[in-house]
Design a protein around this motif. Structure first.
Motif, PDB file in Angstrom:
ATOM      1  N   SER A  25      48.942  39.052  40.555  1.00 55.02           N
ATOM      2  CA  SER A  25      49.059  38.527  41.918  1.00 55.02           C
ATOM      3  C   SER A  25      50.021  37.340  41.917  1.00 55.02           C
ATOM      4  O   SER A  25      50.322  36.782  40.855  1.00 55.02           O
ATOM      5  CB  SER A  25      47.690  38.079  42.426  1.00 55.02           C
ATOM      6  OG  SER A  25      47.325  36.857  41.810  1.00 55.02           O
ATOM      7  N   CYS A  32      44.803  41.929  42.404  1.00 52.38           N
ATOM      8  CA  CYS A  32      45.505  41.556  43.635  1.00 52.38           C
ATOM      9  C   CYS A  32      44.669  41.938  44.843  1.00 52.38           C
ATOM     10  O   CYS A  32      43.912  42.902  44.808  1.00 52.38           O
ATOM     11  CB  CYS A  32      46.840  42.296  43.727  1.00 52.38           C
ATOM     12  SG  CYS A  32      47.992  41.854  42.436  1.00 52.38           S
ATOM     13  N   ARG A  33      44.833  41.204  45.902  1.00 54.46           N
ATOM     14  CA  ARG A  33      44.204  41.554  47.181  1.00 54.46           C
ATOM     15  C   ARG A  33      45.258  42.276  48.004  1.00 54.46           C
ATOM     16  O   ARG A  33      46.354  41.770  48.196  1.00 54.46           O
ATOM     17  CB  ARG A  33      43.722  40.306  47.900  1.00 54.46           C
ATOM     18  CG  ARG A  33      42.964  40.600  49.149  1.00 54.46           C
ATOM     19  CD  ARG A  33      42.035  39.415  49.453  1.00 54.46           C
ATOM     20  NE  ARG A  33      41.118  39.728  50.510  1.00 54.46           N
ATOM     21  CZ  ARG A  33      39.980  40.382  50.357  1.00 54.46           C
ATOM     22  NH1 ARG A  33      39.619  40.804  49.172  1.00 54.46           N
ATOM     23  NH2 ARG A  33      39.191  40.624  51.375  1.00 54.46           N
ATOM     24  N   LYS A  35      46.172  44.347  51.600  1.00 50.15           N
ATOM     25  CA  LYS A  35      45.810  44.661  52.980  1.00 50.15           C
ATOM     26  C   LYS A  35      46.221  46.091  53.278  1.00 50.15           C
ATOM     27  O   LYS A  35      47.310  46.519  52.911  1.00 50.15           O
ATOM     28  CB  LYS A  35      46.547  43.747  53.953  1.00 50.15           C
ATOM     29  CG  LYS A  35      46.072  42.342  53.991  1.00 50.15           C
ATOM     30  CD  LYS A  35      46.841  41.587  55.060  1.00 50.15           C
ATOM     31  CE  LYS A  35      46.471  40.138  55.092  1.00 50.15           C
ATOM     32  NZ  LYS A  35      47.249  39.405  56.107  1.00 50.15           N
ATOM     33  N   SER A  44      40.915  45.301  53.616  1.00 55.49           N
ATOM     34  CA  SER A  44      41.563  44.746  52.432  1.00 55.49           C
ATOM     35  C   SER A  44      40.708  45.091  51.226  1.00 55.49           C
ATOM     36  O   SER A  44      39.484  45.216  51.328  1.00 55.49           O
ATOM     37  CB  SER A  44      41.770  43.242  52.566  1.00 55.49           C
ATOM     38  OG  SER A  44      40.546  42.576  52.703  1.00 55.49           O
ATOM     39  N   ASN A  46      40.445  44.635  46.696  1.00 55.83           N
ATOM     40  CA  ASN A  46      40.896  43.999  45.468  1.00 55.83           C
ATOM     41  C   ASN A  46      41.172  45.118  44.476  1.00 55.83           C
ATOM     42  O   ASN A  46      40.340  46.019  44.311  1.00 55.83           O
ATOM     43  CB  ASN A  46      39.828  43.064  44.919  1.00 55.83           C
ATOM     44  CG  ASN A  46      39.580  41.890  45.825  1.00 55.83           C
ATOM     45  OD1 ASN A  46      40.498  41.361  46.419  1.00 55.83           O
ATOM     46  ND2 ASN A  46      38.335  41.484  45.954  1.00 55.83           N
ATOM     47  N   CYS A  47      42.330  45.071  43.827  1.00 56.04           N
ATOM     48  CA  CYS A  47      42.692  46.169  42.931  1.00 56.04           C
ATOM     49  C   CYS A  47      43.734  45.730  41.908  1.00 56.04           C
ATOM     50  O   CYS A  47      44.300  44.649  42.010  1.00 56.04           O
ATOM     51  CB  CYS A  47      43.223  47.352  43.736  1.00 56.04           C
ATOM     52  SG  CYS A  47      44.734  46.961  44.644  1.00 56.04           S
ATOM     53  N   GLU A  70      48.513  40.453  49.625  1.00 59.02           N
ATOM     54  CA  GLU A  70      48.246  39.110  50.165  1.00 59.02           C
ATOM     55  C   GLU A  70      48.654  38.060  49.170  1.00 59.02           C
ATOM     56  O   GLU A  70      48.521  38.199  48.003  1.00 59.02           O
ATOM     57  CB  GLU A  70      46.767  38.941  50.486  1.00 59.02           C
ATOM     58  CG  GLU A  70      46.336  39.704  51.695  1.00 59.02           C
ATOM     59  CD  GLU A  70      44.887  39.431  52.052  1.00 59.02           C
ATOM     60  OE1 GLU A  70      44.117  38.852  51.264  1.00 59.02           O
ATOM     61  OE2 GLU A  70      44.519  39.791  53.173  1.00 59.02           O
TER      62      GLU A  70
END
Length: 70
Positions: A25, A32-33, A35, A44, A46-47, A70
């Motif tokens: 990120s 990473c977040r 959207k 959204s 997290n992945c 994001e």
């Protein structure tokens, strides 16, 4: 309590991180977040974002305009 075990997912996380096949990120974290914006809904998640250079078969896919980091 939830059904199932987190053990397989934790092992997968460690493997991805040790192979360094993911994009970090902007803050430098492993996860990473992202959207997701559809026609009617937004969400959204997290992945991990896997780097295309390690997966040549991904080259036939274009970027998804519904996703943003994001």
């Amino acid at each position: 309590s939830k059904a199932g075990s987190k053990q397989p997912f934790t092992a997968l996380q460690r493997e991805i991180e040790s192979l360094d096949i993911h994009k970090r990120s902007p803050e430098g974290s492993n996860i990473c977040r992202v959207k997701i914006t559809g026609i009617k809904k937004r969400a959204s998640i997290n992945c991990y974002i896997l780097l295309r250079t390690y997966f040549p078969e991904f080259s036939r896919f274009s970027a998804n305009k519904a996703l943003s980091i994001e």
